[in-house]
Design a protein around this motif. Structure first.
Motif, PDB file in Angstrom:
ATOM      1  N   SER A 138       9.848 -15.883  -1.770  1.00 30.09           N
ATOM      2  CA  SER A 138       9.805 -14.451  -1.166  1.00 30.09           C
ATOM      3  C   SER A 138       9.175 -13.306  -1.841  1.00 30.09           C
ATOM      4  O   SER A 138       9.394 -11.981  -1.763  1.00 30.09           O
ATOM      5  N   ASN A 139       8.336 -13.758  -3.172  1.00 31.84           N
ATOM      6  CA  ASN A 139       7.858 -12.720  -3.966  1.00 31.84           C
ATOM      7  C   ASN A 139       6.616 -11.673  -3.246  1.00 31.84           C
ATOM      8  O   ASN A 139       6.038 -12.479  -2.565  1.00 31.84           O
ATOM      9  N   ILE A 140       6.958 -10.576  -3.322  1.00 30.62           N
ATOM     10  CA  ILE A 140       5.830  -9.593  -3.075  1.00 30.62           C
ATOM     11  C   ILE A 140       5.352  -8.880  -3.929  1.00 30.62           C
ATOM     12  O   ILE A 140       6.026  -7.984  -4.734  1.00 30.62           O
ATOM     13  N   HIS A 141       4.223  -8.789  -4.041  1.00 31.88           N
ATOM     14  CA  HIS A 141       3.459  -7.575  -5.084  1.00 31.88           C
ATOM     15  C   HIS A 141       2.543  -6.675  -4.407  1.00 31.88           C
ATOM     16  O   HIS A 141       1.865  -6.963  -3.206  1.00 31.88           O
ATOM     17  N   LEU A 142       2.730  -5.445  -4.772  1.00 32.89           N
ATOM     18  CA  LEU A 142       1.738  -4.471  -4.226  1.00 32.89           C
ATOM     19  C   LEU A 142       0.701  -4.410  -5.262  1.00 32.89           C
ATOM     20  O   LEU A 142       0.997  -4.263  -6.697  1.00 32.89           O
ATOM     21  N   PHE A 143      -0.354  -4.275  -4.791  1.00 32.01           N
ATOM     22  CA  PHE A 143      -1.671  -3.974  -5.745  1.00 32.01           C
ATOM     23  C   PHE A 143      -2.064  -2.389  -5.721  1.00 32.01           C
ATOM     24  O   PHE A 143      -2.765  -2.058  -4.630  1.00 32.01           O
ATOM     25  N   LEU A 144      -1.454  -1.726  -6.711  1.00 29.24           N
ATOM     26  CA  LEU A 144      -1.755  -0.279  -6.289  1.00 29.24           C
ATOM     27  C   LEU A 144      -1.253   0.482  -7.854  1.00 29.24           C
ATOM     28  O   LEU A 144      -0.377   0.194  -8.486  1.00 29.24           O
ATOM     29  N   PRO A 145      -2.257   1.243  -8.262  1.00 26.12           N
ATOM     30  CA  PRO A 145      -3.465   1.544  -7.986  1.00 26.12           C
ATOM     31  C   PRO A 145      -4.570   0.219  -8.252  1.00 26.12           C
ATOM     32  O   PRO A 145      -4.046  -0.404  -8.913  1.00 26.12           O
ATOM     33  N   GLN A 146      -5.667   0.331  -7.712  1.00 19.81           N
ATOM     34  CA  GLN A 146      -7.072  -0.604  -8.004  1.00 19.81           C
ATOM     35  C   GLN A 146      -7.969   0.306  -8.272  1.00 19.81           C
ATOM     36  O   GLN A 146      -8.304   1.397  -7.561  1.00 19.81           O
ATOM     37  N   LEU A 147      -8.654  -0.124  -9.298  1.00 15.28           N
ATOM     38  CA  LEU A 147     -10.213   0.687  -9.637  1.00 15.28           C
ATOM     39  C   LEU A 147     -11.129  -0.582  -9.782  1.00 15.28           C
ATOM     40  O   LEU A 147     -11.018  -1.419 -10.672  1.00 15.28           O
ATOM     41  N   SER A 179     -14.779   2.077  -6.411  1.00 17.56           N
ATOM     42  CA  SER A 179     -13.927   1.989  -5.178  1.00 17.56           C
ATOM     43  C   SER A 179     -12.419   1.988  -5.840  1.00 17.56           C
ATOM     44  O   SER A 179     -12.145   1.711  -6.889  1.00 17.56           O
ATOM     45  N   THR A 180     -11.654   2.432  -4.700  1.00 13.94           N
ATOM     46  CA  THR A 180     -10.148   2.236  -4.825  1.00 13.94           C
ATOM     47  C   THR A 180      -9.694   1.327  -3.993  1.00 13.94           C
ATOM     48  O   THR A 180     -10.161   1.199  -2.732  1.00 13.94           O
ATOM     49  N   ALA A 181      -8.615   0.663  -3.977  1.00 19.72           N
ATOM     50  CA  ALA A 181      -7.964  -0.171  -2.846  1.00 19.72           C
ATOM     51  C   ALA A 181      -6.462  -0.190  -3.078  1.00 19.72           C
ATOM     52  O   ALA A 181      -5.713  -0.035  -4.298  1.00 19.72           O
ATOM     53  N   VAL A 182      -5.940  -0.539  -1.922  1.00 20.85           N
ATOM     54  CA  VAL A 182      -4.313  -0.874  -2.062  1.00 20.85           C
ATOM     55  C   VAL A 182      -4.285  -2.279  -1.208  1.00 20.85           C
ATOM     56  O   VAL A 182      -4.875  -2.118  -0.025  1.00 20.85           O
ATOM     57  N   GLY A 183      -3.095  -2.847  -1.555  1.00 20.07           N
ATOM     58  CA  GLY A 183      -2.809  -4.051  -0.699  1.00 20.07           C
ATOM     59  C   GLY A 183      -1.501  -4.842  -1.026  1.00 20.07           C
ATOM     60  O   GLY A 183      -0.978  -4.417  -2.175  1.00 20.07           O
ATOM     61  N   VAL A 184      -1.163  -5.806  -0.551  1.00 15.77           N
ATOM     62  CA  VAL A 184       0.008  -6.523  -0.643  1.00 15.77           C
ATOM     63  C   VAL A 184      -0.338  -7.926  -0.808  1.00 15.77           C
ATOM     64  O   VAL A 184      -0.947  -8.661   0.087  1.00 15.77           O
ATOM     65  N   ARG A 185       0.451  -8.576  -1.825  1.00 20.09           N
ATOM     66  CA  ARG A 185       0.377 -10.371  -1.947  1.00 20.09           C
ATOM     67  C   ARG A 185       1.607 -10.695  -1.730  1.00 20.09           C
ATOM     68  O   ARG A 185       2.790 -10.402  -2.235  1.00 20.09           O
ATOM     69  N   ALA A 186       1.500 -11.716  -1.006  1.00 17.83           N
ATOM     70  CA  ALA A 186       3.058 -12.565  -0.622  1.00 17.83           C
ATOM     71  C   ALA A 186       2.559 -14.056  -1.080  1.00 17.83           C
ATOM     72  O   ALA A 186       1.337 -14.516  -1.309  1.00 17.83           O
ATOM     73  N   TYR A 187       3.526 -14.952  -1.305  1.00 17.03           N
ATOM     74  CA  TYR A 187       3.337 -16.183  -1.456  1.00 17.03           C
ATOM     75  C   TYR A 187       4.005 -17.178  -0.546  1.00 17.03           C
ATOM     76  O   TYR A 187       5.059 -16.765   0.218  1.00 17.03           O
ATOM     77  N   THR A 188       3.687 -18.310  -0.363  1.00 19.27           N
ATOM     78  CA  THR A 188       4.137 -19.330   0.713  1.00 19.27           C
ATOM     79  C   THR A 188       5.142 -20.049   0.529  1.00 19.27           C
ATOM     80  O   THR A 188       6.021 -20.439   1.232  1.00 19.27           O
TER      81      THR A 188
END
Length: 186
Positions: free
Chosen positions: A99-108, A87-96
């Motif tokens: 204000s850091n935001i990380h993109l998970f791209l690409p994923q295998l 599979s492959t995936a794309v997503g966004v991670r944020a913290y509570t």
């Protein structure tokens, strides 16, 4: 006895290459009892099959030292064979707490089917800053999944493995032990 040390000191992981399937829920649970383990975390991962191969998925992670984070994304299973899924995936991670935001791209993500009850799963995830050109590195995990119960409505697995993080250093080496209880609702 082989799994006991992993269960006593680990956090969890449930990234693999097999989609939930249309209308199915995948739920993965990990608990760091009373925040006992310094680098441990408690979290829930949810996935729902929009189609046979396309899932929406996400998680919420409560860490020992604060810095709780959450993720949302889509995954697509592009290879489905009797012995191997990818599979492959794309997503966004944020913290509570920041204000850091990380993109998970690409994923295998992958699943190797050793038998009907035993699978090896894992992933390679490029963690990027909000600016796509800046990679933080590739996080890797691998784990053994053992099916402990299945009927026409539920499937329950336990997993044990290791996680090689990008944004923090595990104590005692490059890999951190992981575990989870995984439930599929069909």
């Amino acid at each position: 006895s082989f799994l006991l040390p992993i269960f006593l000191m680990a956090s969890g992981g449930y990234d693999h290459g097999t989609s939930a399937g249309k209308g199915n829920w995948d739920i993965s649970l990990t608990w760091n009892p009373f925040n006992y383990f310094e680098q441990g975390q408690s979290y829930v991962v949810l996935g729902y099959g929009l189609t046979k191969r396309l899932d929406i998925h996400g998680y919420y992670s409560a860490t020992h030292n604060g810095g709780d984070n959450y993720y949302g994304g889509l995954s697509y299973q592009f290879l489905d064979t009797p012995f191997f899924d990818l599979s492959t995936a794309v997503g966004v991670r944020a913290y509570t707490d920041n204000s850091n935001i990380h993109l998970f791209l690409p994923q295998l993500l992958y699943t190797v089917k050793l038998s009907h009850r035993i699978h090896v799963g894992g992933s390679f995830v490029d963690i990027r800053s909000q600016k796509l050109e800046t990679s933080k590195g590739i996080a890797t995990d691998v784990f053994l999944m053992l099916n402990i119960y299945e009927n026409e409505k539920y499937k329950i697995d336990i997993t044990a493995g290791g996680f090689n993080p990008v944004l923090w250093e595990p104590k005692g080496g490059d890999w951190y032990p992981t575990y989870s209880l995984d439930i599929k609702i069909k």
